[in-house]
Each structure stands twice: as C-alpha cells, then as structure tokens.
Design a protein around this motif. Structure first.
Motif, PDB file in Angstrom:
ATOM      1  N   PHE A  95      -0.672  -7.435 -17.196  1.00 40.53           N
ATOM      2  CA  PHE A  95       0.087  -6.326 -17.782  1.00 40.53           C
ATOM      3  C   PHE A  95       1.415  -6.740 -18.392  1.00 40.53           C
ATOM      4  CE2 PHE A  95       2.378  -6.690 -13.912  1.00 40.53           C
ATOM      5  CZ  PHE A  95       3.560  -5.987 -14.039  1.00 40.53           C
ATOM      6  N   ASN A  96       2.067  -7.772 -17.852  1.00 37.73           N
ATOM      7  CA  ASN A  96       3.383  -8.154 -18.371  1.00 37.73           C
ATOM      8  C   ASN A  96       3.391  -9.548 -18.998  1.00 37.73           C
ATOM      9  OD1 ASN A  96       3.217  -9.681 -16.048  1.00 37.73           O
ATOM     10  ND2 ASN A  96       5.239  -9.156 -15.302  1.00 37.73           N
ATOM     11  N   PHE A  97       2.216 -10.092 -19.288  1.00 36.50           N
ATOM     12  CA  PHE A  97       2.158 -11.371 -19.987  1.00 36.50           C
ATOM     13  C   PHE A  97       2.647 -11.177 -21.414  1.00 36.50           C
ATOM     14  CE2 PHE A  97      -1.028 -14.431 -17.860  1.00 36.50           C
ATOM     15  CZ  PHE A  97      -0.530 -14.148 -16.614  1.00 36.50           C
ATOM     16  N   GLY A  98       3.205 -12.210 -21.975  1.00 33.55           N
ATOM     17  CA  GLY A  98       3.631 -12.150 -23.363  1.00 33.55           C
ATOM     18  C   GLY A  98       2.442 -12.175 -24.303  1.00 33.55           C
ATOM     19  N   SER A  99       2.538 -11.396 -25.359  1.00 30.65           N
ATOM     20  CA  SER A  99       1.491 -11.322 -26.374  1.00 30.65           C
ATOM     21  C   SER A  99       2.125 -11.269 -27.749  1.00 30.65           C
ATOM     22  CB  SER A  99       0.633 -10.062 -26.187  1.00 30.65           C
ATOM     23  OG  SER A  99      -0.106 -10.138 -24.999  1.00 30.65           O
ATOM     24  N   LEU A 100       1.342 -11.631 -28.731  1.00 27.92           N
ATOM     25  CA  LEU A 100       1.778 -11.524 -30.120  1.00 27.92           C
ATOM     26  C   LEU A 100       1.186 -10.247 -30.705  1.00 27.92           C
ATOM     27  CD1 LEU A 100       1.215 -15.236 -31.194  1.00 27.92           C
ATOM     28  CD2 LEU A 100       3.349 -14.151 -30.482  1.00 27.92           C
ATOM     29  N   LEU A 101       1.994  -9.526 -31.451  1.00 29.61           N
ATOM     30  CA  LEU A 101       1.582  -8.255 -32.041  1.00 29.61           C
ATOM     31  C   LEU A 101       1.956  -8.258 -33.512  1.00 29.61           C
ATOM     32  CD1 LEU A 101       0.527  -5.329 -31.556  1.00 29.61           C
ATOM     33  CD2 LEU A 101       2.892  -4.707 -31.020  1.00 29.61           C
ATOM     34  N   ARG A 102       1.033  -7.808 -34.356  1.00 30.63           N
ATOM     35  CA  ARG A 102       1.321  -7.711 -35.784  1.00 30.63           C
ATOM     36  C   ARG A 102       2.304  -6.566 -36.026  1.00 30.63           C
ATOM     37  NH1 ARG A 102      -3.511  -5.896 -38.100  1.00 30.63           N
ATOM     38  NH2 ARG A 102      -3.894  -5.131 -36.020  1.00 30.63           N
ATOM     39  N   ILE A 103       3.298  -6.798 -36.828  1.00 31.31           N
ATOM     40  CA  ILE A 103       4.290  -5.779 -37.157  1.00 31.31           C
ATOM     41  C   ILE A 103       3.664  -4.747 -38.098  1.00 31.31           C
ATOM     42  CG2 ILE A 103       6.493  -5.352 -38.316  1.00 31.31           C
ATOM     43  CD1 ILE A 103       7.281  -8.252 -37.313  1.00 31.31           C
ATOM     44  N   ASP A 104       3.058  -5.204 -39.172  1.00 29.35           N
ATOM     45  CA  ASP A 104       2.382  -4.336 -40.145  1.00 29.35           C
ATOM     46  C   ASP A 104       0.887  -4.458 -39.898  1.00 29.35           C
ATOM     47  OD1 ASP A 104       1.116  -3.204 -42.370  1.00 29.35           O
ATOM     48  OD2 ASP A 104       2.563  -4.010 -43.795  1.00 29.35           O
ATOM     49  N   CYS A 105       0.253  -3.362 -39.541  1.00 26.54           N
ATOM     50  CA  CYS A 105      -1.164  -3.419 -39.156  1.00 26.54           C
ATOM     51  C   CYS A 105      -2.093  -3.787 -40.300  1.00 26.54           C
ATOM     52  CB  CYS A 105      -1.594  -2.107 -38.516  1.00 26.54           C
ATOM     53  SG  CYS A 105      -1.697  -0.723 -39.652  1.00 26.54           S
ATOM     54  N   THR A 106      -1.634  -3.700 -41.542  1.00 25.85           N
ATOM     55  CA  THR A 106      -2.497  -4.066 -42.664  1.00 25.85           C
ATOM     56  C   THR A 106      -2.568  -5.567 -42.866  1.00 25.85           C
ATOM     57  OG1 THR A 106      -0.729  -3.862 -44.314  1.00 25.85           O
ATOM     58  CG2 THR A 106      -2.050  -1.883 -43.862  1.00 25.85           C
ATOM     59  N   GLY A 107      -1.645  -6.297 -42.257  1.00 28.28           N
ATOM     60  CA  GLY A 107      -1.614  -7.742 -42.416  1.00 28.28           C
ATOM     61  C   GLY A 107      -2.230  -8.478 -41.251  1.00 28.28           C
ATOM     62  N   ASP A 108      -2.354  -9.772 -41.443  1.00 27.76           N
ATOM     63  CA  ASP A 108      -2.863 -10.661 -40.407  1.00 27.76           C
ATOM     64  C   ASP A 108      -1.667 -11.206 -39.620  1.00 27.76           C
ATOM     65  OD1 ASP A 108      -4.601 -12.276 -38.916  1.00 27.76           O
ATOM     66  OD2 ASP A 108      -5.659 -13.001 -40.684  1.00 27.76           O
ATOM     67  N   TYR A 109      -1.933 -11.998 -38.613  1.00 23.84           N
ATOM     68  CA  TYR A 109      -0.855 -12.662 -37.898  1.00 23.84           C
ATOM     69  C   TYR A 109      -0.253 -13.726 -38.806  1.00 23.84           C
ATOM     70  CZ  TYR A 109      -2.189 -10.536 -33.473  1.00 23.84           C
ATOM     71  OH  TYR A 109      -2.443  -9.639 -32.471  1.00 23.84           O
ATOM     72  N   SER A 110       1.054 -13.713 -38.918  1.00 22.05           N
ATOM     73  CA  SER A 110       1.790 -14.724 -39.666  1.00 22.05           C
ATOM     74  C   SER A 110       3.190 -14.772 -39.069  1.00 22.05           C
ATOM     75  CB  SER A 110       1.870 -14.369 -41.157  1.00 22.05           C
ATOM     76  OG  SER A 110       2.704 -13.232 -41.340  1.00 22.05           O
ATOM     77  N   GLU A 111       3.945 -15.758 -39.448  1.00 28.87           N
ATOM     78  CA  GLU A 111       5.299 -15.902 -38.912  1.00 28.87           C
ATOM     79  C   GLU A 111       6.149 -14.662 -39.214  1.00 28.87           C
ATOM     80  OE1 GLU A 111       9.115 -18.932 -39.236  1.00 28.87           O
ATOM     81  OE2 GLU A 111       7.126 -19.640 -39.828  1.00 28.87           O
ATOM     82  N   ASP A 112       5.982 -14.095 -40.407  1.00 28.56           N
ATOM     83  CA  ASP A 112       6.774 -12.932 -40.810  1.00 28.56           C
ATOM     84  C   ASP A 112       6.214 -11.604 -40.312  1.00 28.56           C
ATOM     85  OD1 ASP A 112       8.502 -14.616 -42.178  1.00 28.56           O
ATOM     86  OD2 ASP A 112       7.444 -14.372 -44.086  1.00 28.56           O
ATOM     87  N   ASN A 113       4.973 -11.601 -39.834  1.00 31.55           N
ATOM     88  CA  ASN A 113       4.325 -10.347 -39.454  1.00 31.55           C
ATOM     89  C   ASN A 113       3.963 -10.311 -37.968  1.00 31.55           C
ATOM     90  OD1 ASN A 113       3.363  -7.736 -40.168  1.00 31.55           O
ATOM     91  ND2 ASN A 113       1.266  -8.512 -40.096  1.00 31.55           N
ATOM     92  N   THR A 114       4.717 -11.033 -37.158  1.00 32.10           N
ATOM     93  CA  THR A 114       4.389 -11.105 -35.739  1.00 32.10           C
ATOM     94  C   THR A 114       5.648 -10.928 -34.901  1.00 32.10           C
ATOM     95  OG1 THR A 114       2.585 -12.636 -36.226  1.00 32.10           O
ATOM     96  CG2 THR A 114       3.344 -12.556 -33.961  1.00 32.10           C
ATOM     97  N   MET A 115       5.493 -10.159 -33.821  1.00 34.99           N
ATOM     98  CA  MET A 115       6.572 -10.017 -32.855  1.00 34.99           C
ATOM     99  C   MET A 115       6.015 -10.281 -31.466  1.00 34.99           C
ATOM    100  SD  MET A 115       7.048  -5.829 -32.939  1.00 34.99           S
ATOM    101  CE  MET A 115       8.513  -5.813 -31.981  1.00 34.99           C
ATOM    102  N   PHE A 116       6.886 -10.639 -30.548  1.00 36.50           N
ATOM    103  CA  PHE A 116       6.532 -10.904 -29.166  1.00 36.50           C
ATOM    104  C   PHE A 116       6.689  -9.623 -28.363  1.00 36.50           C
ATOM    105  CE2 PHE A 116       8.035 -11.921 -24.882  1.00 36.50           C
ATOM    106  CZ  PHE A 116       6.969 -12.665 -24.417  1.00 36.50           C
ATOM    107  N   VAL A 117       5.657  -9.257 -27.599  1.00 44.74           N
ATOM    108  CA  VAL A 117       5.693  -8.063 -26.754  1.00 44.74           C
ATOM    109  C   VAL A 117       4.982  -8.369 -25.434  1.00 44.74           C
ATOM    110  CG1 VAL A 117       5.743  -6.451 -28.710  1.00 44.74           C
ATOM    111  CG2 VAL A 117       3.538  -7.120 -27.714  1.00 44.74           C
ATOM    112  N   MET A 118       5.052  -7.448 -24.506  1.00 41.74           N
ATOM    113  CA  MET A 118       4.296  -7.554 -23.261  1.00 41.74           C
ATOM    114  C   MET A 118       2.852  -7.113 -23.527  1.00 41.74           C
ATOM    115  SD  MET A 118       6.417  -8.651 -20.954  1.00 41.74           S
ATOM    116  CE  MET A 118       7.125  -9.648 -22.241  1.00 41.74           C
TER     117      MET A 118
END
Length: 140
Positions: free
Chosen positions: A95-118
């Motif tokens: 539940f509290n592990f770090g995960s990568l989440l896309r900022i803009d759902c229309t895009g793929d994972y990229s350096e500019d479109n990814t944030m760190f969340v739980m």
C-alpha cells in the motif's frame, strides 16, 4: 544483532537502484496491460470498486486526466493522502510502496510525464482513469 536505523544507513545507492528498477518494471507492466487488454477489462486490486468510491468521495475535485503536483505534494495534500492511504494498510498489497504514475493520462511514461506516488495513490488514480474511460486510447 540489531539492524541499523534509517539515520545510520543513509541513502544507499544500491537500494535506490533496486527501487527504481522495481518501480519501472511495475510501470512497464501496467502500460503493456493497458495496451493489450484495455483498462476497463482488468482489475488492479481485489477492492477496485471500494477504492474508487472512497477516492471519489475524498478527492471529488481532483483532475485525474492531467495531475497537478499541488494535489499530492503540499503539506495539506500530503496529510490528507496519508490519512486516506493508511486506511488500506492491511488491505492493499504494498500500500505504501513507491510507484510511478503518469501525469497526463494520454501519454506514456517518460521523464516529463511521470511523478512518484505511493502505490495506493497509483491504484486510485489508475482505477478512476480506467473506469472513466480516460485510458481507452492506449488499447490497441
């Protein structure tokens, strides 16, 4: 023999690299599933419906299509998310592990479109995106 405290271990580069590899693998696997079967066709957790309802009740105005850092990173947002996430400690795996989440759902994972969340935040956002059809464009 006692384990060292977090203060004593500091940031170990090897541990950070292992986390990064695991988080990236999780992100890549998720995108492969989205593209192969579509978001509406699979469940991320055994309690997707409950997470979705609780998330929408607690964060009704959060824009899930394009995320805003302030909805996650301000002191007030962190406190609200912490309270929300902790309810699922014994019900959501990692539940509290770090995960990568896309900022803009229309895009793929990229350096500019990814944030760190739980992990629970990842589940809530992506379950909502899937249920509301925002990830449909990724299904080929």
């Amino acid at each position: 023999m006692a384990l060292p405290s977090a203060d004593q271990t500091g940031n170990m580069a090897e541990m950070e690299m292992q986390w990064a590899v695991k988080a990236m693998h999780h992100a890549e696997t998720y995108m492969q599933l989205l593209k192969a079967v579509g978001g509406k066709n699979f469940k991320l957790t055994p309690i997707d419906d409950e997470l979705y309802s609780d998330f929408k009740r607690n964060f009704p105005d959060l824009n899930i299509a394009v995320l805003n850092d302030d909805d996650f990173k301000t002191d007030m947002a962190k406190a609200k998310w912490r309270e929300f996430i902790n309810k699922y400690e014994n019900r959501v795996t990692d539940f509290n592990f770090g995960s990568l989440l896309r900022i803009d759902c229309t895009g793929d994972y990229s350096e500019d479109n990814t944030m760190f969340v739980m992990r629970t935040q990842f589940y809530c956002i992506e379950i909502a995106r899937n249920k509301e059809g925002l990830n449909d464009s990724h299904h080929s």
